[in-house]
Scaffold this active site. Structure first.
Site, PDB file in Angstrom:
ATOM      1  N   ARG A  44     -26.744 -10.630 -79.471  1.00  0.00           N
ATOM      2  CA  ARG A  44     -27.944 -11.452 -79.700  1.00  0.00           C
ATOM      3  C   ARG A  44     -29.167 -10.637 -79.318  1.00  0.00           C
ATOM      4  NH1 ARG A  44     -25.074 -16.142 -76.374  1.00  0.00           N
ATOM      5  NH2 ARG A  44     -23.755 -16.951 -78.049  1.00  0.00           N
ATOM      6  N   ARG A 137     -31.462 -23.140 -78.052  1.00  0.00           N
ATOM      7  CA  ARG A 137     -31.245 -21.741 -77.658  1.00  0.00           C
ATOM      8  C   ARG A 137     -31.511 -20.791 -78.825  1.00  0.00           C
ATOM      9  NH1 ARG A 137     -25.523 -19.973 -75.059  1.00  0.00           N
ATOM     10  NH2 ARG A 137     -24.947 -19.789 -77.253  1.00  0.00           N
ATOM     11  N   ARG A 148     -18.862 -23.990 -82.825  1.00  0.00           N
ATOM     12  CA  ARG A 148     -18.934 -24.121 -81.369  1.00  0.00           C
ATOM     13  C   ARG A 148     -18.844 -25.592 -80.935  1.00  0.00           C
ATOM     14  NH1 ARG A 148     -21.233 -19.338 -78.451  1.00  0.00           N
ATOM     15  NH2 ARG A 148     -20.808 -17.649 -79.897  1.00  0.00           N
TER      16      ARG A 148
HETATM   17  N1  ATP Z   1     -29.317 -28.229 -66.795  1.00  0.00           N
HETATM   18  C1  ATP Z   1     -29.895 -27.804 -67.910  1.00  0.00           C
HETATM   19  N2  ATP Z   1     -30.856 -28.540 -68.481  1.00  0.00           N
HETATM   20  C2  ATP Z   1     -31.459 -28.144 -69.632  1.00  0.00           C
HETATM   21  N3  ATP Z   1     -31.171 -26.985 -70.284  1.00  0.00           N
HETATM   22  C3  ATP Z   1     -30.210 -26.217 -69.754  1.00  0.00           C
HETATM   23  C4  ATP Z   1     -29.535 -26.581 -68.554  1.00  0.00           C
HETATM   24  N4  ATP Z   1     -28.628 -25.616 -68.278  1.00  0.00           N
HETATM   25  C5  ATP Z   1     -28.738 -24.697 -69.246  1.00  0.00           C
HETATM   26  N5  ATP Z   1     -29.690 -25.045 -70.146  1.00  0.00           N
HETATM   27  C6  ATP Z   1     -30.082 -24.334 -71.372  1.00  0.00           C
HETATM   28  O1  ATP Z   1     -29.034 -24.570 -72.309  1.00  0.00           O
HETATM   29  C7  ATP Z   1     -28.812 -23.430 -73.110  1.00  0.00           C
HETATM   30  C8  ATP Z   1     -27.345 -23.032 -73.000  1.00  0.00           C
HETATM   31  O2  ATP Z   1     -27.098 -22.507 -71.699  1.00  0.00           O
HETATM   32  P1  ATP Z   1     -26.215 -21.216 -71.492  1.00  0.00           P
HETATM   33  O3  ATP Z   1     -26.584 -20.167 -72.481  1.00  0.00           O
HETATM   34  O4  ATP Z   1     -26.284 -20.866 -70.058  1.00  0.00           O
HETATM   35  O5  ATP Z   1     -24.792 -21.816 -71.863  1.00  0.00           O
HETATM   36  P2  ATP Z   1     -23.361 -21.128 -71.830  1.00  0.00           P
HETATM   37  O6  ATP Z   1     -22.426 -22.130 -71.312  1.00  0.00           O
HETATM   38  O7  ATP Z   1     -23.428 -19.832 -71.109  1.00  0.00           O
HETATM   39  O8  ATP Z   1     -23.106 -20.865 -73.378  1.00  0.00           O
HETATM   40  P3  ATP Z   1     -22.165 -19.754 -74.077  1.00  0.00           P
HETATM   41  O9  ATP Z   1     -20.774 -20.087 -73.711  1.00  0.00           O
HETATM   42  O10 ATP Z   1     -22.465 -19.929 -75.530  1.00  0.00           O
HETATM   43  O11 ATP Z   1     -22.571 -18.411 -73.579  1.00  0.00           O
HETATM   44  C9  ATP Z   1     -29.754 -22.326 -72.610  1.00  0.00           C
HETATM   45  O12 ATP Z   1     -30.862 -22.275 -73.481  1.00  0.00           O
HETATM   46  C10 ATP Z   1     -30.162 -22.812 -71.214  1.00  0.00           C
HETATM   47  O13 ATP Z   1     -31.466 -22.401 -70.882  1.00  0.00           O
HETATM   48  N1  LIG Z   2     -11.180 -15.993 -73.242  1.00  0.00           N
HETATM   49  C1  LIG Z   2     -12.363 -15.400 -73.111  1.00  0.00           C
HETATM   50  N2  LIG Z   2     -13.489 -16.073 -73.419  1.00  0.00           N
HETATM   51  C2  LIG Z   2     -14.652 -15.452 -73.257  1.00  0.00           C
HETATM   52  C3  LIG Z   2     -14.750 -14.139 -72.773  1.00  0.00           C
HETATM   53  N3  LIG Z   2     -16.058 -13.786 -72.724  1.00  0.00           N
HETATM   54  C4  LIG Z   2     -16.750 -14.856 -73.127  1.00  0.00           C
HETATM   55  N4  LIG Z   2     -15.923 -15.860 -73.454  1.00  0.00           N
HETATM   56  C5  LIG Z   2     -16.254 -17.202 -73.934  1.00  0.00           C
HETATM   57  O1  LIG Z   2     -16.647 -17.133 -75.280  1.00  0.00           O
HETATM   58  C6  LIG Z   2     -17.475 -18.240 -75.580  1.00  0.00           C
HETATM   59  C7  LIG Z   2     -18.652 -17.807 -76.406  1.00  0.00           C
HETATM   60  O2  LIG Z   2     -19.456 -16.888 -75.722  1.00  0.00           O
HETATM   61  P1  LIG Z   2     -20.856 -16.397 -76.369  1.00  0.00           P
HETATM   62  O3  LIG Z   2     -21.366 -15.347 -75.433  1.00  0.00           O
HETATM   63  O4  LIG Z   2     -20.536 -15.882 -77.738  1.00  0.00           O
HETATM   64  O5  LIG Z   2     -21.727 -17.607 -76.416  1.00  0.00           O
HETATM   65  C8  LIG Z   2     -17.884 -18.846 -74.232  1.00  0.00           C
HETATM   66  O6  LIG Z   2     -17.129 -20.044 -74.066  1.00  0.00           O
HETATM   67  C9  LIG Z   2     -17.440 -17.828 -73.237  1.00  0.00           C
HETATM   68  O7  LIG Z   2     -17.052 -18.422 -72.021  1.00  0.00           O
HETATM   69  C10 LIG Z   2     -13.543 -13.466 -72.445  1.00  0.00           C
HETATM   70  O8  LIG Z   2     -13.515 -12.304 -72.018  1.00  0.00           O
HETATM   71  N5  LIG Z   2     -12.394 -14.132 -72.630  1.00  0.00           N
END
Ligand code: ATP
Ligand SMILES: Nc1nc2c(ncn2[C@@H]2O[C@H](COP(=O)(O)O)[C@@H](O)[C@H]2O)c(=O)[nH]1
Length: 198
Positions: A44, A137, A148
């Site tokens: 990204r 996002r 997703r």
């Molecule tokens: N408590 C909250 N309230 C509002 N917005 C939030 C909150 N927590 C996270 N966000 C926002 O929601 C979006 C998704 O959060 P984040 O990218 O951390 O999710 P993730 O679980 O890591 O997703 P992925 O598995 O796709 O990487 C981001 O834009 C983040 O800023």
């Molecule tokens: N099983 C695994 N899942 C993983 C790993 N690294 C990330 N993730 C999961 O993929 C999705 C999507 O991630 P994104 O960065 O494309 O938004 C998210 O649920 C991650 O937790 C891994 O090594 N193994």
């Protein structure tokens, strides 16, 4: 695998895992180390190879999986993701708590290993909130977003299995969610901080 007990953060895409993890690394950068996964998805905007992920081709990743270099791997939303042995070992060699951000398939596969982490499930308050967060996002195409959300529905159903997680955090209020995360990790944080003093 040696060193302090690792931590697994899992939960639907958009629940807030990376957000909570960034807060943890900002406040305790010396205590925690991120397990940099491999993925075949495209980076990204702003993502750096080797920091958020090792971005690789499907051919490269499959070759490394076949060579036994991964602890776990899974197909998620049309791409392969996986945790290499080297990623976890690199963090453990620094005497840091290794944090893995992985999906539910990853959790189930890690359960079969000797890693024995603390398992934490991060969830959004509802699928509607999750969808809004993912849309806001602005990282996903409509097709990817729908994939997703489908994965999230499955995750929300299957992750309620009793005993699968040590803690479930419903990430509604971000500060409250972060406090809950810090609370379960307090003992491990203290242990590392003490060991770094001596
Ligand atoms: N408590 C909250 N309230 C509002 N917005 C939030 C909150 N927590 C996270 N966000 C926002 O929601 C979006 C998704 O959060 P984040 O990218 O951390 O999710 P993730 O679980 O890591 O997703 P992925 O598995 O796709 O990487 C981001 O834009 C983040 O800023
Ligand atoms: N099983 C695994 N899942 C993983 C790993 N690294 C990330 N993730 C999961 O993929 C999705 C999507 O991630 P994104 O960065 O494309 O938004 C998210 O649920 C991650 O937790 C891994 O090594 N193994």
């Amino acid at each position: 695998m040696t060193g302090p007990r690792p931590v697994v953060l899992s939960g639907p895409s958009g629940a807030g895992k990376s957000t909570l993890l960034k807060m943890l690394l900002k406040d305790y950068g010396n205590v925690f180390g991120f397990s940099v996964s491999h993925t075949t998805r495209q980076p990204r905007v702003g993502e750096v190879n080797g920091k958020e992920y090792h971005f690789v081709t499907r051919e490269q990743m499959q070759k490394e999986i076949d060579a036994g270099e991964f602890i776990e791997h899974a197909e998620f939303s049309g791409n392969i993701y996986g945790t290499s042995k080297a990623a976890v070992e690199a963090v453990q060699a620094r005497n840091q708590i290794c944090v893995l951000d992985i999906d539910l398939q990853g959790v189930k596969n890690i359960k079969k290993t000797d890693l024995k982490p603390i398992y934490i499930s991060v969830r959004a308050p509802s699928i509607e909130v999750l969808e809004k967060r993912l849309r806001d996002r602005r990282t996903e195409s409509e097709e990817s977003l729908q994939k997703r959300l489908n994965a999230a529905r499955i995750d929300m159903e299957l992750s309620n299995e009793p005993g699968l997680f040590d803690l479930i955090i419903v990430n509604n209020d971000l500060q409250k969610a972060y406090s809950e995360l810090k609370e379960i990790l307090a003992e491990e944080i203290q242990k590392i901080q003490d060991s770094k003093k001596s």
